[in-house]
Write an enzyme that holds these catalytic residues in place. Structure first.
Site, PDB file in Angstrom:
ATOM      1  N   ASP A   1       4.083  20.358   1.052  1.00 42.56           N
ATOM      2  CA  ASP A   1       3.220  20.892   2.100  1.00 42.56           C
ATOM      3  C   ASP A   1       3.691  22.287   2.516  1.00 42.56           C
ATOM      4  OD1 ASP A   1       1.743  21.341   4.397  1.00 42.56           O
ATOM      5  OD2 ASP A   1       2.081  19.356   5.250  1.00 42.56           O
TER       6      ASP A   1
ATOM      7  N   CYS B   1      -2.186  19.179  12.832  1.00 45.22           N
ATOM      8  CA  CYS B   1      -2.350  18.108  11.856  1.00 45.22           C
ATOM      9  C   CYS B   1      -3.839  17.984  11.548  1.00 45.22           C
ATOM     10  CB  CYS B   1      -1.817  16.803  12.438  1.00 45.22           C
ATOM     11  SG  CYS B   1      -2.350  15.312  11.572  1.00 45.22           S
TER      12      CYS B   1
ATOM     13  N   ASN C   1      -6.600  12.960   0.694  1.00 39.21           N
ATOM     14  CA  ASN C   1      -5.601  12.432   1.615  1.00 39.21           C
ATOM     15  C   ASN C   1      -6.011  11.032   2.070  1.00 39.21           C
ATOM     16  OD1 ASN C   1      -3.792  11.865   3.641  1.00 39.21           O
ATOM     17  ND2 ASN C   1      -4.374  13.573   4.956  1.00 39.21           N
TER      18      ASN C   1
ATOM     19  N   SER D   1      -5.196   9.031   4.330  1.00 39.73           N
ATOM     20  CA  SER D   1      -4.392   9.199   5.534  1.00 39.73           C
ATOM     21  C   SER D   1      -4.123   7.910   6.305  1.00 39.73           C
ATOM     22  CB  SER D   1      -5.078  10.188   6.472  1.00 39.73           C
ATOM     23  OG  SER D   1      -4.350  10.318   7.669  1.00 39.73           O
TER      24      SER D   1
ATOM     25  N   SER E   1      -3.760   8.039   9.337  1.00 38.87           N
ATOM     26  CA  SER E   1      -4.489   8.273  10.589  1.00 38.87           C
ATOM     27  C   SER E   1      -5.828   7.546  10.599  1.00 38.87           C
ATOM     28  CB  SER E   1      -4.728   9.777  10.793  1.00 38.87           C
ATOM     29  OG  SER E   1      -3.518  10.464  10.964  1.00 38.87           O
TER      30      SER E   1
END
Length: 550
Positions: free
Chosen positions: A172, A210, A430, A432, A434
């Protein structure tokens, strides 16, 4: 003499030879999709006289071939964010690439030792240092395994599983931690410390969030292209085949730093009520009168209601729908055929067309709608991400759209949109943590999600924070049990499962390389040493009998 003598003819010949070598390098199939805006001469001039071959470039070649194979087979390299050497050593058995997350580094490995959420406000060497940490571990375990295998006979080696510890690392790079020169230096750091690839996103550096936070501020399309060019130029200067992944956060972005790039104009929000006034001036005036907090927020809220905020094409369509026009649908079609998310029409051109169709100068002002920080309001979305993905494609090996949900239909829309213009473009996704996966889809769809995305061209997929979450879950579970049942928790829920599953870390001295180091000691001391770590008395001899007592 005050200066070193130099043969000018040889200097010129060496330069021309290097230029020819660079041109030959760039003609390889690896670069068939890559656009460079500089010459081989430019790169050769910026190199030093000492040629350094970085092993990370070999890893980049390995990654490129890996993704090429996955693309041809419609399969996927899928991985997750590794926290430490234990993670990469275990991942190497089952996964063919490694991810290093800036989010995880921000919370667990900042070189300032100060934890933080994912705002990329840690020192710029934080993620490169973590890459080096993992890369050195990969190299060590590779050496350790080779030494161990070569002490066996060929027959024994044929029966002994082999692990490729040198799985390529993609890391990243956030927004690049500054301007162009910072990106060049950051790229150099990643190359020197073992990265096979890096990703960089189109957010503004000072306000980076983010991908699953609010308040994201984009930079203009060209500014991010400049970042991608800087990465490739840096890699070229240092002789690396590093892969570049272009990430766009435009799907959910709400602000942009500038209106300079016409490709962004379609997505910039303005006020359509001339009576609303300038928001920033209104807020400054209120503050000068001592108005703050909820009262100030109320003033902004009232202005927003009054301003009639919308995109210019929405204002034009509303004017046609609500005005006294014949053939309204035809007028709208004429406008939207030329002004749409992928048309790259400038605001000036769109405004001219609107006047030709309606006979009016439709009021639209994006300056008075600017946020207090000076940013312009922006309404992204999937088609905005498609536009940016297409623009970034010539300068990147993979394109990644950050998204708010694991939405297959949206992923398909993005893939189809990018590939309509760039058919062989590789995509990244991604997966994720989340996302609420159980709320998003049933378990059977979760199981097939990676494969289904792979069929769309998402050749590299990753769970950014699985290293963090699995570690937290394991330690929470063990700590809880340990607090209640003492050593039974370790013996029965950690050590015995390690033995039963063949997890080699159960013999942690050997795993850490004690046998390998003993071999080094014996090698330099004539074959005998009384200080061998794995000699008589080492407690790992207990694990030769691995059955648990009842």
């Amino acid at each position: 003499m005050p200066y070193t003598p130099i043969d000018i003819q040889k200097e010129e010949a060496d330069f021309q030879k290097e230029v020819a070598e660079i041109k030959k390098w760039w003609s390889e199939p690896r670069w068939r999709k890559t656009k460079r805006i500089y010459s081989a001469e430019d790169i050769a001039k910026k190199r030093g006289t000492l040629k350094i071959n970085h092993p990370s470039s070999q890893q980049a070649d390995k990654l490129f071939k890996l993704l090429e194979t996955h693309d041809a087979d419609k399969t996927v390299s899928f991985t997750f964010g590794a926290l430490d050497p234990i993670h990469v050593a275990q991942m190497a058995k089952y996964l063919d690439s490694i991810y290093v997350s800036g989010w995880q580094c921000s919370s667990t490995a900042s070189t300032s030792n100060e934890p933080s959420p994912d705002l990329a406000d840690y020192p710029m060497d934080t993620v490169p240092n973590k890459v080096e940490h993992l890369w050195f571990a990969q190299l060590f375990h590779d050496r350790k395994q080779r030494e161990e295998r070569l002490t066996l006979s060929k027959e024994e080696r044929a029966k002994t599983p082999y692990i490729d510890f040198l799985r390529p690392i993609i890391a990243d790079a956030d927004t690049g931690h500054g301007g162009i020169t910072a990106i060049i230096k950051l790229t150099k750091m990643f190359i020197e410390r073992g990265a096979a690839g890096i990703h960089i996103e189109d957010q503004a550096p000072g306000t980076k969030k983010c991908g699953h936070m609010a308040g994201k501020v984009l930079v203009p399309v060209q500014e991010h292209i400049n970042r991608l060019v800087a990465i490739r130029a840096s890699a070229d200067i240092f002789g690396s085949n590093l892969l570049a992944v272009a990430r766009t956060d435009s799907e959910a972005a709400t602000l942009i730093t500038s209106t300079i790039d016409h490709r962004d104009h379609y997505f910039i929000i303005g006020a359509t009520n001339p009576e609303a006034g300038d928001l920033a001036a209104l807020m400054a005036e209120a503050e000068s009168k001592g108005i703050y907090g909820n009262e100030l927020a109320a003033i902004e809220s009232e202005w927003t209601k009054k301003a009639g905020l919308k995109l210019f094409h929405e204002a034009v369509i509303d004017e046609i729908k609500n005005g006294n026009y014949s053939n309204k649908d035809a007028l709208i079609k004429k406008f939207t055929d030329k002004v749409n998310p992928l048309s790259h029409t400038s605001h000036k051109e769109a405004k001219k067309l609107a006047k030709e169709l309606t006979g009016k100068d439709i009021y639209f002002n994006w300056d008075v709608a600017r946020a207090r920080e000076g940013y312009y309001r922006y309404q992204g979305g999937t088609q905005c991400a498609v536009m940016r993905g297409r623009a970034f494609a010539p300068y990147a090996d993979l394109i990644w759209m950050e998204s708010a949900l694991p939405d297959y239909a949206q992923a398909k829309e993005f893939a189809d949109g990018v590939k309509a213009a760039v058919p062989d473009q590789w995509l990244a996704y991604n997966l994720s943590p989340s996302f609420n996966w159980n709320k998003a889809m049933p378990a059977d769809e979760q199981e097939t999600y990676i494969k289904r995305l792979g069929k769309l061209g998402y050749v590299w997929q990753f769970i950014t924070l699985a290293g963090l979450h699995t570690t937290a879950l394991a330690v929470d579970d063990f700590s809880n049990q340990y607090s209640q049942i003492g050593m039974k928790a370790y013996g029965q829920t950690v050590q015995q499962p390690e033995i039963e599953k063949g997890v080699e870390v159960v013999k942690h001295q050997k795993w850490s390389g004690a046998t390998y180091i003993d071999g080094l000691l014996k090698m330099v001391s004539g074959g005998v040493t009384s200080t061998a770590a794995m000699g008589q008395g080492v407690t790992e001899d207990q694990f030769k009998e691995s059955k648990a007592k009842a």
